[in-house]
Enzyme design. Structure first.
Site, PDB file in Angstrom:
ATOM      1  N   ASN A  78       0.839  -1.192   0.000  1.00 37.51           N
ATOM      2  CA  ASN A  78       0.000   0.000   0.000  1.00 37.51           C
ATOM      3  C   ASN A  78       0.881   1.252   0.000  1.00 37.51           C
ATOM      4  OD1 ASN A  78      -1.934   2.070   0.731  1.00 37.51           O
ATOM      5  ND2 ASN A  78      -3.256   0.427   1.457  1.00 37.51           N
ATOM      6  N   ASP A  79       0.570   2.177  -0.894  1.00 34.25           N
ATOM      7  CA  ASP A  79       1.379   3.401  -0.992  1.00 34.25           C
ATOM      8  C   ASP A  79       1.089   4.356   0.163  1.00 34.25           C
ATOM      9  OD1 ASP A  79       2.552   2.601  -3.481  1.00 34.25           O
ATOM     10  OD2 ASP A  79       0.645   3.091  -4.448  1.00 34.25           O
ATOM     11  N   ASN A 158     -13.383  -4.089   1.340  1.00 32.80           N
ATOM     12  CA  ASN A 158     -14.440  -3.075   1.393  1.00 32.80           C
ATOM     13  C   ASN A 158     -15.020  -3.009   0.000  1.00 32.80           C
ATOM     14  OD1 ASN A 158     -14.019  -2.198   4.039  1.00 32.80           O
ATOM     15  ND2 ASN A 158     -12.355  -0.853   3.378  1.00 32.80           N
ATOM     16  N   HIS A 169     -12.614  -1.098  -8.420  1.00 32.95           N
ATOM     17  CA  HIS A 169     -11.830  -2.180  -9.025  1.00 32.95           C
ATOM     18  C   HIS A 169     -11.843  -3.320  -8.007  1.00 32.95           C
ATOM     19  CE1 HIS A 169      -8.664  -3.534 -11.889  1.00 32.95           C
ATOM     20  NE2 HIS A 169      -8.387  -4.322 -10.863  1.00 32.95           N
ATOM     21  N   HIS A 171     -10.835  -5.618  -5.412  1.00 29.69           N
ATOM     22  CA  HIS A 171      -9.583  -5.714  -4.638  1.00 29.69           C
ATOM     23  C   HIS A 171      -9.878  -5.878  -3.153  1.00 29.69           C
ATOM     24  CE1 HIS A 171     -10.678  -1.499  -4.029  1.00 29.69           C
ATOM     25  NE2 HIS A 171      -9.895  -1.500  -2.957  1.00 29.69           N
ATOM     26  N   GLN A 173      -7.649  -5.646   0.938  1.00 27.58           N
ATOM     27  CA  GLN A 173      -6.443  -5.165   1.608  1.00 27.58           C
ATOM     28  C   GLN A 173      -5.965  -6.223   2.595  1.00 27.58           C
ATOM     29  OE1 GLN A 173      -6.086  -1.096   2.903  1.00 27.58           O
ATOM     30  NE2 GLN A 173      -8.066  -0.578   2.047  1.00 27.58           N
ATOM     31  N   VAL A 319     -25.775   4.251  14.283  1.00 33.55           N
ATOM     32  CA  VAL A 319     -25.694   5.570  14.927  1.00 33.55           C
ATOM     33  C   VAL A 319     -26.586   5.550  16.171  1.00 33.55           C
ATOM     34  CG1 VAL A 319     -25.174   6.834  12.791  1.00 33.55           C
ATOM     35  CG2 VAL A 319     -27.556   6.405  13.423  1.00 33.55           C
ATOM     36  N   TYR A 321     -28.697   4.947  19.059  1.00 26.40           N
ATOM     37  CA  TYR A 321     -28.749   3.915  20.101  1.00 26.40           C
ATOM     38  C   TYR A 321     -27.584   2.933  19.948  1.00 26.40           C
ATOM     39  CZ  TYR A 321     -30.822   0.764  23.528  1.00 26.40           C
ATOM     40  OH  TYR A 321     -31.044   0.004  24.649  1.00 26.40           O
ATOM     41  N   GLU A 322     -27.259   2.603  18.666  1.00 26.26           N
ATOM     42  CA  GLU A 322     -26.166   1.654  18.425  1.00 26.26           C
ATOM     43  C   GLU A 322     -24.837   2.186  18.962  1.00 26.26           C
ATOM     44  OE1 GLU A 322     -28.427   2.383  16.191  1.00 26.26           O
ATOM     45  OE2 GLU A 322     -29.166   0.533  15.297  1.00 26.26           O
TER      46      GLU A 322
HETATM   47  P1  H2U Z   1      -9.975   0.680  -0.413  1.00 26.89           P
HETATM   48  O1  H2U Z   1     -10.730   0.761  -1.672  1.00 26.89           O
HETATM   49  O2  H2U Z   1     -10.515  -0.433   0.509  1.00 26.89           O
HETATM   50  O3  H2U Z   1      -9.860   2.019   0.237  1.00 26.89           O
HETATM   51  O4  H2U Z   1      -8.479   0.200  -0.789  1.00 26.89           O
HETATM   52  C1  H2U Z   1      -7.676   0.868  -1.712  1.00 26.89           C
HETATM   53  C2  H2U Z   1      -6.295   0.992  -1.110  1.00 26.89           C
HETATM   54  O5  H2U Z   1      -5.387   1.224  -2.169  1.00 26.89           O
HETATM   55  C3  H2U Z   1      -6.166   2.163  -0.144  1.00 26.89           C
HETATM   56  O6  H2U Z   1      -5.756   1.687   1.116  1.00 26.89           O
HETATM   57  C4  H2U Z   1      -4.398   2.117  -1.758  1.00 26.89           C
HETATM   58  C5  H2U Z   1      -5.097   3.042  -0.780  1.00 26.89           C
HETATM   59  O7  H2U Z   1      -4.176   3.526   0.177  1.00 26.89           O
HETATM   60  N1  H2U Z   1      -3.841   2.805  -2.912  1.00 26.89           N
HETATM   61  C6  H2U Z   1      -2.472   2.763  -3.134  1.00 26.89           C
HETATM   62  O8  H2U Z   1      -1.747   2.137  -2.363  1.00 26.89           O
HETATM   63  N2  H2U Z   1      -1.955   3.426  -4.214  1.00 26.89           N
HETATM   64  C7  H2U Z   1      -2.688   4.156  -5.077  1.00 26.89           C
HETATM   65  O9  H2U Z   1      -2.161   4.726  -5.992  1.00 26.89           O
HETATM   66  C8  H2U Z   1      -4.154   4.285  -4.885  1.00 26.89           C
HETATM   67  C9  H2U Z   1      -4.768   3.508  -3.778  1.00 26.89           C
END
Ligand code: H2U
Length: 354
Positions: A78-79, A158, A169, A171, A173, A319, A321-322
């Site tokens: 993850n970036d 998600n 797209h 995917h 995590q 939201v 009560y929860e």
């Molecule tokens: P979500 O759709 O569940 O948010 O996941 C997408 C993830 O992809 C998110 O954590 C990463 C985001 O940080 N991401 C990258 O690492 N590089 C990118 O260029 C775009 C999204």
């Protein structure tokens, strides 16, 4: 009160033995009119390839890295990772404050993103059997590899903008951590306590009894049961449990992986068919921690938490009560299971163009 209790009519609370939480069930409210927020339908016209979508093959990500022209699954770091390996621990004085009011603990880890398929317009519900199987194999491979270093490997998806998914797209995590996350720790304790008290595995026993009762079962095959938990919080929450004692994703044998592919495709098709939409959800896998301890009290399982309540646009909000008192639901888990069971196993989009 002289009226006999009926769980489909009368408010009651149900206990979740996995977490120790209670959920308030108010079935009589399921009939009330809705004047609240109506979400915009999820956009379904997603282009198969968009050079500006950073998860697409050959697209440039936010940090300038160009994705390979991948043809199956694709995993990258993850970036914008929430967890990093190279982070110092708080000093001892911060880790244990004398008054117990200001306690900190270190958090190291790694975050990855896994694309399921090169095409942005697909979801797991629309992918072929072999393509879904490849996703499962990749999950297992990553779980094994990351489990050598991290006590907890959290795979989660998600799906849909409603659930905070940032990229259209297919995917998921993978967040791996040096610590047991809060929910994992609670489950570890509850599963352990149950095994010690009853000399049985909680989830295996639970799955066996649910299969006997049938009312909350959505789908069943030789290796898996898919059910709406007795203690479900989200309207159409489901759980996938292997029928054989299995600790982690990488322990699944070939037969379990094949039948997991089948039951996932069935569930996700039913989900999409329920409101004829790309059903949004958050899902994740929970398995035994990677701590070299006796984890026989564990049983691998997946949880699907979808927000939709009445239609493609009316969602359940956690939201009021929860948040302030107790999780609450209107539709009973039995009604939810019945509705899901009744859905076709053929995707609604196969009869019309998307
Ligand atoms: P979500 O759709 O569940 O948010 O996941 C997408 C993830 O992809 C998110 O954590 C990463 C985001 O940080 N991401 C990258 O690492 N590089 C990118 O260029 C775009 C999204």
């Amino acid at each position: 009160m002289s009226i006999p209790f009926n769980p489909s009519d009368h408010a009651h609370r149900r206990f979740n033995p996995l977490t120790g939480d209670w959920v308030l069930v108010c079935p009589h409210r399921a009939k009330r009119p809705w004047n609240g927020q109506v979400e915009k339908p999820e956009v379904t016209a997603i282009p198969r390839f968009d050079p500006n979508n950073p998860l697409c093959p050959t697209a440039t990500r936010s940090n300038g890295i160009i994705n390979p022209d991948y043809t199956s699954t694709f995993v990258f770091d993850n970036d914008f990772p929430a967890l990093l390996d190279d982070v110092p621990n708080p000093a001892d004085s911060l880790a244990a404050s004398d008054d117990g009011l200001f306690t900190m603990s270190g958090a190291q880890g790694n975050c990855k993103v896994m694309c399921f398929h090169p095409h942005s317009d697909l979801t797991l519900a629309l992918m072929s059997h072999d393509e879904v199987r490849r996703v499962i194999d990749k999950w297992a491979e990553l779980y094994e590899e990351l489990g050598k270093k991290y006590i907890w490997v959290q795979i989660f998806e998600n799906k849909g903008a409603m659930m905070g998914c940032s990229n259209p797209h297919p995917h998921c995590q993978i967040w791996s951590s040096s610590y047991l996350p809060a929910l994992a720790e609670v489950k570890d304790n509850k599963l352990n306590e149950y095994q010690k008290t009853y000399k049985k595995n909680l989830l295996l026993e639970y799955a066996r009894k649910e299969i006997e009762k049938k009312v909350r079962v959505v789908a069943l095959n030789d290796d898996w049961v898919c059910l709406v938990p007795f203690w479900a919080v989200w309207p159409y929450e489901t759980m996938l449990i292997p029928l054989k004692h299995t600790l982690r994703l990488n322990d699944l044998d070939n037969s379990q992986r094949e039948s997991l592919t089948d039951i996932m495709q069935k569930l996700l098709t039913k989900y999409d068919n329920l409101f004829e939409t790309f059903f949004p959800y958050s899902m994740g896998w929970h398995g035994a921690p990677n701590n070299n301890e006796d984890n026989s009290h564990w049983q691998l399982h997946a949880i699907y938490s979808p927000p939709l309540l009445r239609s493609a646009t009316v969602r359940k909000f956690m939201v009021g009560y929860e948040l302030m008192a107790n999780m609450q639901r209107d539709l009973t888990p039995e009604q939810a299971a019945e509705r899901l069971r009744a859905q076709s196993d053929v995707h609604y989009s196969s009869n019309k163009s998307l």
